[in-house]
Design a protein around this motif. Structure first.
Motif, PDB file in Angstrom:
ATOM      1  N   ALA A  33       0.767  -1.114   0.190  1.00  0.00           N
ATOM      2  CA  ALA A  33      -0.142  -0.022  -0.155  1.00  0.00           C
ATOM      3  C   ALA A  33       0.826   1.267  -0.118  1.00  0.00           C
ATOM      4  O   ALA A  33       0.460   2.256  -0.719  1.00  0.00           O
ATOM      5  CB  ALA A  33      -1.140   0.189   1.284  1.00  0.00           C
ATOM      6  N   SER A  34       1.919   1.345   0.710  1.00  0.00           N
ATOM      7  CA  SER A  34       3.050   2.357   0.776  1.00  0.00           C
ATOM      8  C   SER A  34       3.360   2.617  -0.474  1.00  0.00           C
ATOM      9  O   SER A  34       3.567   3.778  -1.090  1.00  0.00           O
ATOM     10  CB  SER A  34       3.969   2.021   1.779  1.00  0.00           C
ATOM     11  N   GLU A  35       4.018   1.653  -1.323  1.00  0.00           N
ATOM     12  CA  GLU A  35       4.310   1.606  -2.602  1.00  0.00           C
ATOM     13  C   GLU A  35       3.451   2.446  -3.638  1.00  0.00           C
ATOM     14  O   GLU A  35       3.577   3.265  -4.460  1.00  0.00           O
ATOM     15  CB  GLU A  35       4.916   0.282  -3.299  1.00  0.00           C
ATOM     16  N   LYS A  36       2.262   1.643  -3.569  1.00  0.00           N
ATOM     17  CA  LYS A  36       1.113   2.194  -4.326  1.00  0.00           C
ATOM     18  C   LYS A  36       0.856   3.474  -4.079  1.00  0.00           C
ATOM     19  O   LYS A  36       0.334   4.327  -5.214  1.00  0.00           O
ATOM     20  CB  LYS A  36      -0.384   1.269  -4.174  1.00  0.00           C
ATOM     21  N   SER A  37       0.789   4.250  -3.052  1.00  0.00           N
ATOM     22  CA  SER A  37       0.406   5.417  -2.670  1.00  0.00           C
ATOM     23  C   SER A  37       1.277   6.449  -3.394  1.00  0.00           C
ATOM     24  O   SER A  37       0.901   7.699  -3.530  1.00  0.00           O
ATOM     25  CB  SER A  37       0.512   5.637  -1.086  1.00  0.00           C
ATOM     26  N   VAL A  38       2.550   5.900  -3.812  1.00  0.00           N
ATOM     27  CA  VAL A  38       3.562   6.980  -4.471  1.00  0.00           C
ATOM     28  C   VAL A  38       4.058   6.261  -5.750  1.00  0.00           C
ATOM     29  O   VAL A  38       4.920   6.702  -6.442  1.00  0.00           O
ATOM     30  CB  VAL A  38       4.772   7.242  -3.297  1.00  0.00           C
TER      31      VAL A  38
END
Ligand code: GLN
Length: 304
Positions: A155-160
């Protein structure tokens, strides 16, 4: 070869050096990792296993996971996959867009993000439950089956993940992505979020040092020829625009990830995994590379 002695000496020596580099903060969650972690684990084709430091601690393997998705696609579809991507080193960074336009959406190799997105697309098209089936393939390579995706890191990677979104859409515009880009990207972010320890990793890639077969039960993961070809790709493309440097200094096929992990293979001898989170400017583990350089120097063993 007394691997225990050589590894111990090199570990101590590299541990004393200043750990240059920075954490991969472009994925927010990766910036929270303790930079002092330093683990290494070797698995040899004679059944010897040995680890030092934080070798049992799980970390985000990021692009090292591209080796597993590639092997699964290669196992399933054989040489057909090479109509969708190339086998040439790129000389560009892992998330580069520049060559794709000239190459009409055919990524130079499977270890670039562009190539791993195409492999993800291939798996999604050919598996009924891609995420689960990839994980069970990965688990089948390790004695310790405690391996999971990290929903937090994905989710962290997806957010950016704007750059990967751009890459996937760009490739789709050339017709080399079959599925919806959002589905391919979610699968790719999950793949990169896998958390594995050095101990598990070295064991999981040992088949690449063992002619494509697992040591435990002689199970053929890849044919001898396919295994040779994966090692060739690891040698020429595993470190993006630092692949030449890695061949020059370490002399082994290998793969890095921005979580600070590196795997390296000495065909017919061993697989080794190193983890140290701080990265050099090319996105590869600073201490990991130093460690492997000193290790192949002191052991006087590399493929060259
Ligand atoms: N998930 C990372 C990205 O796509 C993987 C990059 C890497 O480990 N080199 O940016």
């Amino acid at each position: 070869m007394n691997y225990k002695k050589v590894l111990g000496e090199v570990y101590q020596q590299v541990n004393k050096l200043e750990d240059k580099g920075t954490l991969a903060s472009y994925i927010p969650e990766l910036a929270h990792v303790d930079a002092n972690n330093f683990g290494v684990h070797i698995s040899t084709v004679t059944g010897f296993h040995y680890g030092l430091g934080s070798f049992q601690k799980k970390f985000s393997i990021q692009s090292v996971a591209k080796v597993f998705s590639l092997c699964l696609a290669y196992k399933m579809l054989g040489e057909n996959i090479w109509t969708r991507l190339g086998v040439e080193p790129s000389g560009t960074g892992f998330n580069s867009l520049v060559q794709l336009e000239k190459d009409k959406g055919i990524p130079r190799n499977p270890f670039l993000n562009a190539g791993a997105l195409v492999i993800s697309d291939i798996l999604i098209s050919n598996l009924e439950h891609p995420k689960e089936e990839l994980l069970s393939f990965i688990k089948s390579l390790s004695k310790n089956k405690d391996i999971q995706y990290s929903a937090t890191i994905a989710a962290s990677e997806k957010s950016v993940g704007y750059r990967n979104v751009a890459l996937c859409n760009f490739i789709k515009s050339f017709g080399n992505i079959e599925n919806e880009p959002s589905v391919v990207l979610d699968f790719y972010f999950d793949l990169c979020s896998l958390e594995v320890s050095c101990e598990q990793l070295s064991e999981m890639v040992l088949f690449l040092a063992n002619n494509g077969k697992t040591l435990e039960d002689n199970n053929e993961i890849l044919t001898k020829s396919q295994s040779k070809r994966i090692n060739a790709l690891l040698q020429t493309c595993g470190f993006y625009d630092e692949s030449g440097e890695f061949a020059f200094k370490v002399g082994l096929p290998g793969k890095s990830g921005v979580g600070g992990g590196i795997i390296a293979i000495h065909p017919k001898q061993y697989a080794i995994a190193v983890w140290s989170p701080k990265l050099n400017e090319k996105g590869n583990s600073y201490r990991g590379m130093r460690f492997l350089e000193e290790f192949t120097t002191l052991s006087e063993r590399s493929i060259f």
